[in-house]
Design a protein around this motif. Structure first.
Motif, short mmCIF file in Angstrom:
data_model
loop_
_atom_site.label_atom_id
_atom_site.label_comp_id
_atom_site.label_asym_id
_atom_site.label_seq_id
_atom_site.Cartn_x
_atom_site.Cartn_y
_atom_site.Cartn_z
N PRO A 192 0.81 -1.23 0.00
CA PRO A 192 0.00 0.00 0.00
C PRO A 192 0.83 1.27 0.00
O PRO A 192 0.42 2.28 -0.56
CB PRO A 192 -0.82 -0.13 1.29
N MET A 193 2.02 1.22 0.59
CA MET A 193 2.84 2.44 0.69
C MET A 193 3.29 2.93 -0.67
O MET A 193 3.58 4.13 -0.84
CB MET A 193 4.05 2.20 1.58
N ILE A 194 3.36 2.03 -1.67
CA ILE A 194 3.84 2.46 -2.99
C ILE A 194 2.77 2.32 -4.06
O ILE A 194 3.07 2.35 -5.25
CB ILE A 194 5.10 1.68 -3.40
N ALA A 195 1.51 2.14 -3.66
CA ALA A 195 0.43 2.15 -4.65
C ALA A 195 0.43 3.49 -5.36
O ALA A 195 0.80 4.52 -4.76
CB ALA A 195 -0.91 1.90 -3.96
N PRO A 196 0.07 3.54 -6.63
CA PRO A 196 0.11 4.79 -7.38
C PRO A 196 -0.58 5.93 -6.64
O PRO A 196 -1.67 5.75 -6.09
CB PRO A 196 -0.62 4.45 -8.68
N THR A 197 0.05 7.07 -6.61
CA THR A 197 -0.35 8.34 -5.98
C THR A 197 -0.10 8.38 -4.47
O THR A 197 -0.07 9.49 -3.90
CB THR A 197 -1.83 8.70 -6.23
N GLU A 223 6.55 9.72 -9.69
CA GLU A 223 6.93 8.64 -8.78
C GLU A 223 7.69 7.57 -9.56
O GLU A 223 7.37 7.28 -10.72
CB GLU A 223 5.69 7.99 -8.17
N SER A 224 8.71 7.01 -8.93
CA SER A 224 9.37 5.84 -9.49
C SER A 224 9.56 4.81 -8.38
O SER A 224 9.80 5.18 -7.23
CB SER A 224 10.73 6.20 -10.10
N VAL A 225 9.42 3.52 -8.74
CA VAL A 225 9.46 2.44 -7.74
C VAL A 225 10.29 1.29 -8.28
O VAL A 225 10.17 0.91 -9.45
CB VAL A 225 8.04 1.93 -7.40
N ARG A 251 12.76 0.47 -3.18
CA ARG A 251 13.32 1.80 -3.42
C ARG A 251 12.31 2.62 -4.21
O ARG A 251 11.80 2.17 -5.24
CB ARG A 251 14.62 1.69 -4.21
N PHE A 252 12.01 3.81 -3.73
CA PHE A 252 11.10 4.66 -4.50
C PHE A 252 11.53 6.11 -4.38
O PHE A 252 12.22 6.51 -3.43
CB PHE A 252 9.64 4.48 -4.07
N GLU A 253 11.11 6.89 -5.36
CA GLU A 253 11.40 8.31 -5.39
C GLU A 253 10.13 9.10 -5.63
O GLU A 253 9.26 8.68 -6.40
CB GLU A 253 12.40 8.65 -6.51
N VAL A 269 15.13 4.13 0.53
CA VAL A 269 15.80 2.88 0.19
C VAL A 269 15.73 2.00 1.44
O VAL A 269 16.37 2.30 2.45
CB VAL A 269 17.27 3.10 -0.23
N THR A 270 14.95 0.93 1.37
CA THR A 270 14.76 0.09 2.55
C THR A 270 15.03 -1.37 2.20
O THR A 270 14.71 -1.83 1.11
CB THR A 270 13.33 0.23 3.10
N ARG A 271 15.62 -2.08 3.15
CA ARG A 271 15.94 -3.49 2.99
C ARG A 271 15.54 -4.25 4.24
O ARG A 271 15.46 -3.68 5.32
CB ARG A 271 17.45 -3.68 2.77
#
Length: 359
Positions: A192-197, A223-225, A251-253, A269-271
């Motif tokens: 959910p954290m990187i769903a579009p928008t 956004e980039s993922v 990783r997202f921007e 950037v999370t691992r």
């Protein structure tokens, strides 16, 4: 002394209790909890201080707000209950309180917040005489005042990048790590954290704040993922196993486009283990840090590492973000009632605090 309550005792609330208790101008008047199992316990115990503070936590919101506290640190979650969080905050403002919180993402950049949200807060300010300052826990200062401060050291600035780089293996919120962020989930699972928008909803305001501070206009936000699977099953002390082939790195921007180029970027950037995506940005220590990079002349890079609660970097990040909020209370209590953001509220020195820890 500014009578202050802490509303919520999770990761942010624990740090908030400690910050209020340590502040020479604030008085911890009450602690509000949602879990009935925490009601009746001493605030010092809930904050992990190892000693009592003489303030007993309660779940009676009406009774606490009826005392008309001068300030409220609202630490209850707003991720999955944004409408309820906003209603709580508005209620406190109507009671005349200065409220600081990380829970209302839409109000990080209050000038560009949804009109209905902004208007509801401004009505409460006009009716009750309270104030509101919202700043993030990722941390907000790392995506607004710090990059702007450092940019003032440069001769020319081509781009600003704000990074959060973290190993989540020691994070103590398993649901967030596994389901909100997606670690350990199949690669076809959409966190959910990187769903579009969603990244723009959460971090776009901080991009716009930086742009406003620099005096430039953001043309659009992109956004980039990227996601990477684990090459082998790994075990963590806090959350157990994460199987090979499942998501091990994310990783997202969130990119602010200026002049057709990504000039202001907030990047995460999370691992779950350092073996995953070793070519992505990392920090000197395994646990993680926050970093600001000014691309220009000269190129400037500043990395901030913080730890708390026994050396936990996630707790350290929360604590610094909470420090920014709690340390703003005194200024807000003296200022005119209003809706403020990070460019309005100064980052002040720890005046009167050196060597005065009450822990």
């Amino acid at each position: 002394m500014v009578s202050t309550i802490v509303w919520g005792t999770g990761n942010v609330g624990r740090a908030a209790i400690r910050a209020v208790e340590a502040h020479p101008a604030l008085e911890l008047a009450a602690v509000l909890v949602h879990d009935p199992g925490k009601a009746g316990r001493d605030a010092g115990e809930l904050a992990g201080l190892g000693h009592g503070l003489g303030v007993t936590a309660t779940d009676d919101v009406d009774a606490v707000l009826a005392t008309r506290p001068r300030a409220v640190v609202y630490a209850a979650s707003g991720e999955i209950r944004p409408d309820e969080a906003l209603a709580d905050v508005i209620r406190a403002i109507r009671g005349g309180a200065v409220v600081v919180t990380p829970s209302l993402y839409a109000l990080y950049d209050q000038r560009n917040a949804p009109p209905e949200t902004r208007l509801s807060v401004l009505r409460a300010v006009a009716e009750g005489g309270g104030s509101l300052f919202v700043s993030g826990v990722d941390p907000g200062w790392g995506n607004d005042v710090l990059p702007l401060l450092i940019s003032g050291l440069a001769t020319t600035v081509d781009a600003i990048r704000c990074q959060e780089i973290f190993d989540y293996s020691a994070y103590d919120q398993e649901d967030s790590v596994r389901y909100l962020v997606g670690m350990g989930q199949p690669m076809d699972y959409e966190p959910p954290m990187i769903a579009p928008t969603v990244p723009t909803m959460v971090w776009g305001g901080q991009v716009r704040l930086i742009a406003r501070g620099l005096g430039v206009q953001v043309e659009e936000i992109r956004e980039s993922v990227e996601r990477r699977p684990l090459g082998a099953t790994v075990a963590t002390e806090a959350m157990g196993e994460f199987k090979a082939g499942t998501q091990g790195a994310l990783r997202f921007e969130v990119q602010g486009i200026v002049g057709g180029e990504p000039r202001i970027v907030v990047e995460h950037v999370t691992r779950i283990h350092p073996s995953c995506a070793p070519d992505w940005p990392a920090t000197p220590g395994r646990a993680g840090a926050h970093r600001v990079v000014i691309e220009g002349r000269p190129r400037i890079e500043v990395t901030v590492e913080a730890s708390d609660e026994g050396g936990n970097p996630a707790a350290g990040g929360n604590a610094t973000a909470v420090g920014r909020l709690v340390n703003a209370v005194e200024w807000l209590a003296e200022a005119e009632p209003g809706l403020y953001d990070a460019l309005d509220v100064p980052l002040r020195p720890a005046t009167g605090k050196l060597g005065r820890s009450r822990w």
